[in-house]
Write an enzyme that holds these catalytic residues in place. Sequence first.
Site, PDB file in Angstrom:
ATOM      1  N   GLN A  69       0.782  -1.054   0.024  1.00 27.90           N
ATOM      2  CA  GLN A  69       0.189   0.021  -0.209  1.00 27.90           C
ATOM      3  C   GLN A  69       0.906   1.276   0.125  1.00 27.90           C
ATOM      4  O   GLN A  69       2.011   1.545   0.801  1.00 27.90           O
ATOM      5  CB  GLN A  69      -0.856   0.084   1.204  1.00 27.90           C
ATOM      6  CG  GLN A  69      -2.048   1.296   0.905  1.00 27.90           C
ATOM      7  CD  GLN A  69      -2.751   1.519   2.124  1.00 27.90           C
ATOM      8  OE1 GLN A  69      -2.528   1.850   3.262  1.00 27.90           O
ATOM      9  NE2 GLN A  69      -4.177   1.367   1.930  1.00 27.90           N
ATOM     10  N   CYS A  99      -6.932   6.833   4.796  1.00 25.90           N
ATOM     11  CA  CYS A  99      -6.348   7.113   6.109  1.00 25.90           C
ATOM     12  C   CYS A  99      -6.539   8.586   6.488  1.00 25.90           C
ATOM     13  O   CYS A  99      -6.479   9.507   5.608  1.00 25.90           O
ATOM     14  CB  CYS A  99      -4.958   6.886   6.081  1.00 25.90           C
ATOM     15  SG  CYS A  99      -3.736   7.108   7.690  1.00 25.90           S
ATOM     16  N   HIS A 170     -13.975   1.230   2.615  1.00 30.05           N
ATOM     17  CA  HIS A 170     -14.027   1.286   4.280  1.00 30.05           C
ATOM     18  C   HIS A 170     -15.353   2.081   4.134  1.00 30.05           C
ATOM     19  O   HIS A 170     -15.748   3.166   3.802  1.00 30.05           O
ATOM     20  CB  HIS A 170     -13.158   2.112   4.932  1.00 30.05           C
ATOM     21  CG  HIS A 170     -13.223   1.968   6.239  1.00 30.05           C
ATOM     22  ND1 HIS A 170     -12.036   2.347   7.167  1.00 30.05           N
ATOM     23  CD2 HIS A 170     -14.220   1.631   7.341  1.00 30.05           C
ATOM     24  CE1 HIS A 170     -12.522   2.211   8.581  1.00 30.05           C
ATOM     25  NE2 HIS A 170     -13.864   1.947   8.392  1.00 30.05           N
ATOM     26  N   GLY A 212     -15.658  -2.903  10.680  1.00 30.11           N
ATOM     27  CA  GLY A 212     -16.396  -3.382  11.600  1.00 30.11           C
ATOM     28  C   GLY A 212     -16.601  -4.719  11.596  1.00 30.11           C
ATOM     29  O   GLY A 212     -17.526  -5.150  12.249  1.00 30.11           O
ATOM     30  N   ARG A 234      -8.740  -4.902  12.589  1.00 30.42           N
ATOM     31  CA  ARG A 234      -8.396  -4.985  13.525  1.00 30.42           C
ATOM     32  C   ARG A 234      -8.839  -6.485  14.440  1.00 30.42           C
ATOM     33  O   ARG A 234      -7.915  -7.085  15.366  1.00 30.42           O
ATOM     34  CB  ARG A 234      -9.159  -3.911  14.654  1.00 30.42           C
ATOM     35  CG  ARG A 234      -8.358  -2.467  14.797  1.00 30.42           C
ATOM     36  CD  ARG A 234      -9.296  -1.466  15.383  1.00 30.42           C
ATOM     37  NE  ARG A 234     -10.519  -1.059  14.548  1.00 30.42           N
ATOM     38  CZ  ARG A 234     -11.593  -0.463  14.953  1.00 30.42           C
ATOM     39  NH1 ARG A 234     -11.412  -0.033  16.003  1.00 30.42           N
ATOM     40  NH2 ARG A 234     -12.498  -0.202  14.294  1.00 30.42           N
TER      41      ARG A 234
END
Length: 337
Positions: A69, A99, A170, A212, A234
């Site tokens: 990336q 970001c 996202h 999520g 995450r």
Amino acid sequence: MPNTAATQAARLSVAPMMDWTDRHCRYLHRLLSCQTLLYTEMVTAPALVRGGALHLLEHHKTEHPVALQLGGSDPAELAQAARLGSQAGYDEINLNVGCPSDRVQSGCFGAVLMEQPALVARCVAEMRAAVDVEVTVKCRIGVDDQDPEVVLPEFLAQIVAAGCTRVAIHARKAWLQGLSPKENRDIPPLDYALVMRMKEYFPNLHISINGGITSLAEAEALLASGLDGVMVGRAAYHQPADILCQADRRIFGAGPDTSAEDAVCAMLSYIENHLVQGGKLNQITRHMLGLFAGRPGARLWRRSLSEGAAKPGAGPELVQAALNAVTAAAQVHASAV
């Protein structure tokens, strides 16, 4: 859509995460899943082109399929950086348009580029002209006061026209004013339905959804809804075994399942080699803390690595001892049930 190894692997991917998805983390994740697409942390084009920081491109041959990336907003510089990434052997070059950090905004790249789709399209076009590997984009659904229903289709139309055939979205806005990067990962509401509508609008665009997603079951449901891929962030870092150990069988139909225990055993020689080269144990073990999340002995595992890995002389024997303790805790738990 190109039928590349990276595109096939993008059915499930681990998101690029700053300070987390370094080469040691990716090596561990590859032990847990042979199929899942892995991403580097964001590497800025200026660091590679102007700073000559080619060490940022280092990766292990077993990481493939693996994507680099890039962050940046200068089309020519991004093209040069993409060429360096391709020469280093990456299977895909991804442009960060998601970001929200202040540092990224000040450099005019990341989520702020959602406001400049024509510039992003030029970046994609020049990167594609520079390399043979696939060039992809990771974006948000919009920023600040933008209306995602209007902005996102226009953004996608422009990058598709520039030759982009795969995107990871996202499914949240990024609030560049008023929210920290950490808050931007949780506070803006998720809009999965919008991302699914984008698949209807752009049927030939490979769309992965991000944001999520905390379980393999959720990933399976999103794929069943018609999306092409799921990108997990995450949860894949904090509970890697839960996301990755069954991924090859359940997501790709190409088992067998793996185990956290086997991955730890396989990491021991990797750790030894890293230490011989002058590395530190905690540079690797910090990525292993969540391997036994939710299982008997998980707290003991985390404490053993957290407290012991930074001590002088700590090596693979510390990791082996921690694994032995987890195994013993599991046996005690099983006998008590």
